[in-house]
Design a protein around this motif. Structure first.
Motif, short mmCIF file in Angstrom:
data_model
loop_
_atom_site.label_atom_id
_atom_site.label_comp_id
_atom_site.label_asym_id
_atom_site.label_seq_id
_atom_site.Cartn_x
_atom_site.Cartn_y
_atom_site.Cartn_z
N THR A 1 -6.98 11.51 -11.10
CA THR A 1 -6.46 10.17 -10.92
C THR A 1 -7.27 9.48 -9.83
O THR A 1 -7.18 9.85 -8.66
N GLN A 2 -8.08 8.51 -10.23
CA GLN A 2 -8.92 7.79 -9.27
C GLN A 2 -8.12 6.68 -8.61
O GLN A 2 -8.36 5.50 -8.79
N THR A 3 -7.14 7.10 -7.81
CA THR A 3 -6.20 6.16 -7.20
C THR A 3 -5.96 6.53 -5.74
O THR A 3 -5.91 7.70 -5.39
N ASP A 4 -5.83 5.51 -4.89
CA ASP A 4 -5.45 5.70 -3.49
C ASP A 4 -3.97 5.33 -3.35
O ASP A 4 -3.55 4.24 -3.77
N ILE A 5 -3.20 6.24 -2.78
CA ILE A 5 -1.75 6.06 -2.71
C ILE A 5 -1.30 6.09 -1.25
O ILE A 5 -1.58 7.05 -0.52
N VAL A 6 -0.60 5.05 -0.82
CA VAL A 6 -0.06 4.96 0.53
C VAL A 6 1.43 5.29 0.48
O VAL A 6 2.18 4.68 -0.29
N LEU A 7 1.83 6.27 1.29
CA LEU A 7 3.24 6.65 1.41
C LEU A 7 3.77 6.10 2.72
O LEU A 7 3.27 6.45 3.80
N SER B 1 7.98 1.32 15.61
CA SER B 1 6.63 0.86 15.29
C SER B 1 6.11 1.69 14.12
O SER B 1 6.74 2.67 13.71
N ALA B 2 4.98 1.31 13.58
CA ALA B 2 4.38 2.03 12.45
C ALA B 2 3.16 2.81 12.92
O ALA B 2 2.42 2.35 13.80
N GLN B 3 2.98 3.99 12.35
CA GLN B 3 1.84 4.83 12.70
C GLN B 3 1.22 5.41 11.44
O GLN B 3 1.95 5.79 10.51
N VAL B 4 -0.12 5.51 11.43
CA VAL B 4 -0.81 6.20 10.35
C VAL B 4 -0.85 7.68 10.72
O VAL B 4 -1.61 8.09 11.60
N ARG B 5 -0.04 8.47 10.08
CA ARG B 5 0.01 9.91 10.38
C ARG B 5 -1.15 10.67 9.74
O ARG B 5 -1.59 11.69 10.26
N LEU B 6 -1.60 10.18 8.60
CA LEU B 6 -2.67 10.86 7.88
C LEU B 6 -3.45 9.83 7.10
O LEU B 6 -2.87 9.09 6.29
N PRO B 7 -4.77 9.72 7.33
CA PRO B 7 -5.58 8.79 6.53
C PRO B 7 -5.74 9.32 5.11
O PRO B 7 -5.34 10.44 4.80
N LEU B 8 -6.37 8.53 4.27
CA LEU B 8 -6.53 8.91 2.87
C LEU B 8 -7.23 10.26 2.73
O LEU B 8 -8.30 10.47 3.30
N THR B 9 -6.61 11.15 1.97
CA THR B 9 -7.16 12.48 1.77
C THR B 9 -6.69 13.03 0.42
O THR B 9 -5.62 12.66 -0.07
N LEU C 1 -4.63 -0.60 2.71
CA LEU C 1 -5.00 -0.98 1.35
C LEU C 1 -6.29 -1.79 1.34
O LEU C 1 -7.17 -1.58 0.49
N ALA C 2 -6.42 -2.72 2.28
CA ALA C 2 -7.62 -3.55 2.33
C ALA C 2 -8.85 -2.70 2.65
O ALA C 2 -9.93 -2.88 2.05
N ASP C 3 -8.71 -1.76 3.58
CA ASP C 3 -9.83 -0.88 3.92
C ASP C 3 -10.22 -0.01 2.73
O ASP C 3 -11.41 0.19 2.46
N ALA C 4 -9.21 0.52 2.01
CA ALA C 4 -9.49 1.34 0.83
C ALA C 4 -10.19 0.52 -0.25
O ALA C 4 -11.11 1.02 -0.92
N ALA C 5 -9.79 -0.73 -0.42
CA ALA C 5 -10.41 -1.59 -1.42
C ALA C 5 -11.87 -1.89 -1.07
O ALA C 5 -12.73 -1.94 -1.94
N ASP C 6 -12.14 -2.08 0.22
CA ASP C 6 -13.52 -2.34 0.64
C ASP C 6 -14.41 -1.12 0.46
O ASP C 6 -15.56 -1.23 0.03
N ARG C 7 -13.88 0.07 0.79
CA ARG C 7 -14.68 1.28 0.73
C ARG C 7 -14.85 1.81 -0.70
O ARG C 7 -15.90 2.36 -1.03
#
Length: 328
Positions: free
Chosen positions: A68-74, A121-129, A166-172
């Motif tokens: 699945t060529q998809t990036d998923i944000v939880l 507040s919001a935190q990124v616990r794990l970047p896309l992997t 999402l914007a960063d994933a779309a750019d990369r």
């Protein structure tokens, strides 16, 4: 019948042959029938263990592997209410979140996942992997914010963080699509209106908002710094404070993202939307087989039992010699 690849199989064969040679030498030197029988059993044990290491099996078909060529944000709620005890009776809601995320990781093979948590507040616990083990480990150790530090929270506080991911994933990786899954109870305790997820809508091709909790509500235990449960229930006016689900607030978030809302409970399975069809590809085929290792394990257990019995007998005899000074 299938076995390990050539090189590992050769290593197993060499190791087995070396140990077997030692057993054969001991068998030849044995002075009586009992000793020879014991060493014959050990030779058989060596052969069986070597066969088990080769992992024999019978091929029974081919399966197509899917990527699945998809990036998923939880996006996961980690406020105090996520441990409210109204999941599957009186279990904390976070157990339902963990269960649903575990199933989600299996539903999108080959996808990349990012984990965002939010309370004050919001935190990124794990970047896309693509490392789903790392994702699940991060989810398993999630704990709510410390009760003493809680000052109210917004259900939309993660909106900007999600949009930036999402914007960063779309750019990369513009060739990959993006999905968002939101896990929460919709309980707004901040005085201001919740932030909007509208900025993410154009970048999202699917996902869902999952809601946890009941109208009756569930009590919440206090948590200390570090997220460890302190064991006492949070009280309000002398009675346990109850956290209730807000379906309308969660539906609003779903509408902003352009995805569906699902009220979750332990009695039903989550409904994961299919990944965008243009990003689901068959990446190859893999052979399947029926394992035969268990058939060899049975006689190995029997022979090991005999070895344990012999060792126990020698131990008892050694003890008798020590006490009496002579062989029994």
């Amino acid at each position: 019948m299938s076995f390990l690849p050539i090189i590992p199989a050769l290593l197993v064969a060499v190791l087995t042959a070396a140990v077997l040679a030692v057993a054969v030498m001991a068998l030849v030197r044995a002075r009586d029938t009992t000793a020879r029988a014991v060493w014959a059993g050990r030779m058989l044990l060596v052969v069986l263990c070597g066969a088990i290491l080769l992992r024999p099996g019978i091929p029974d078909g081919q399966v197509t592997t899917v990527a699945t060529q998809t990036d998923i944000v939880l996006a996961v709620d980690t406020t105090a209410s996520i441990v409210a005890e109204d999941w599957d009776g009186d279990r904390p809601r976070i157990e339902g979140v963990r269960s649903d995320i575990a199933a989600l990781l299996d539903a999108y093979p080959g996808a990349r996942f990012a984990l965002v948590t939010f309370d004050a507040s919001a935190q990124v616990r794990l970047p896309l992997t693509t490392d789903t083990t790392a994702v699940m480990t991060a989810v398993e150790v999630l704990r709510p914010e410390a009760t003493a530090q809680s000052r109210g929270s917004s259900i939309g506080v993660a909106a900007d963080t999600v949009a930036d991911l999402l914007a960063d994933a779309a750019d990369r990786s513009p060739d990959r699509t993006r999905m968002v899954f939101y896990f929460g109870d919709g309980e707004q305790t901040a005085s201001d209106d919740p932030e909007s997820f509208d900025a993410s809508a154009a970048l999202v091709a699917g996902g869902a908002v999952f809601g946890y909790g009941t109208e009756a509500g569930g009590p919440m235990r206090t948590t200390a710094v570090g997220g460890d449960p302190a064991g006492e229930y949070i009280e309000y006016q002398g009675a346990p404070a109850l956290s209730t689900i807000d379906d309308a607030a969660l539906q609003t978030i779903a509408d902003e993202l352009g995805v569906d809302y699902q009220r979750r409970d332990a009695a039903t399975e989550p409904d994961y939307p299919p990944a965008p069809t243009q990003t689901v590809t068959a990446s190859g085929t893999a052979a399947t087989r029926t394992e035969l290792t268990w058939m060899l394990a049975v006689p190995v257990l029997v022979l090991l039992g005999v070895e344990i019995a012999l060792a126990t007998r020698r131990f008892v005899q050694a003890g008798a010699i020590t006490r009496t000074g002579r062989r029994p």
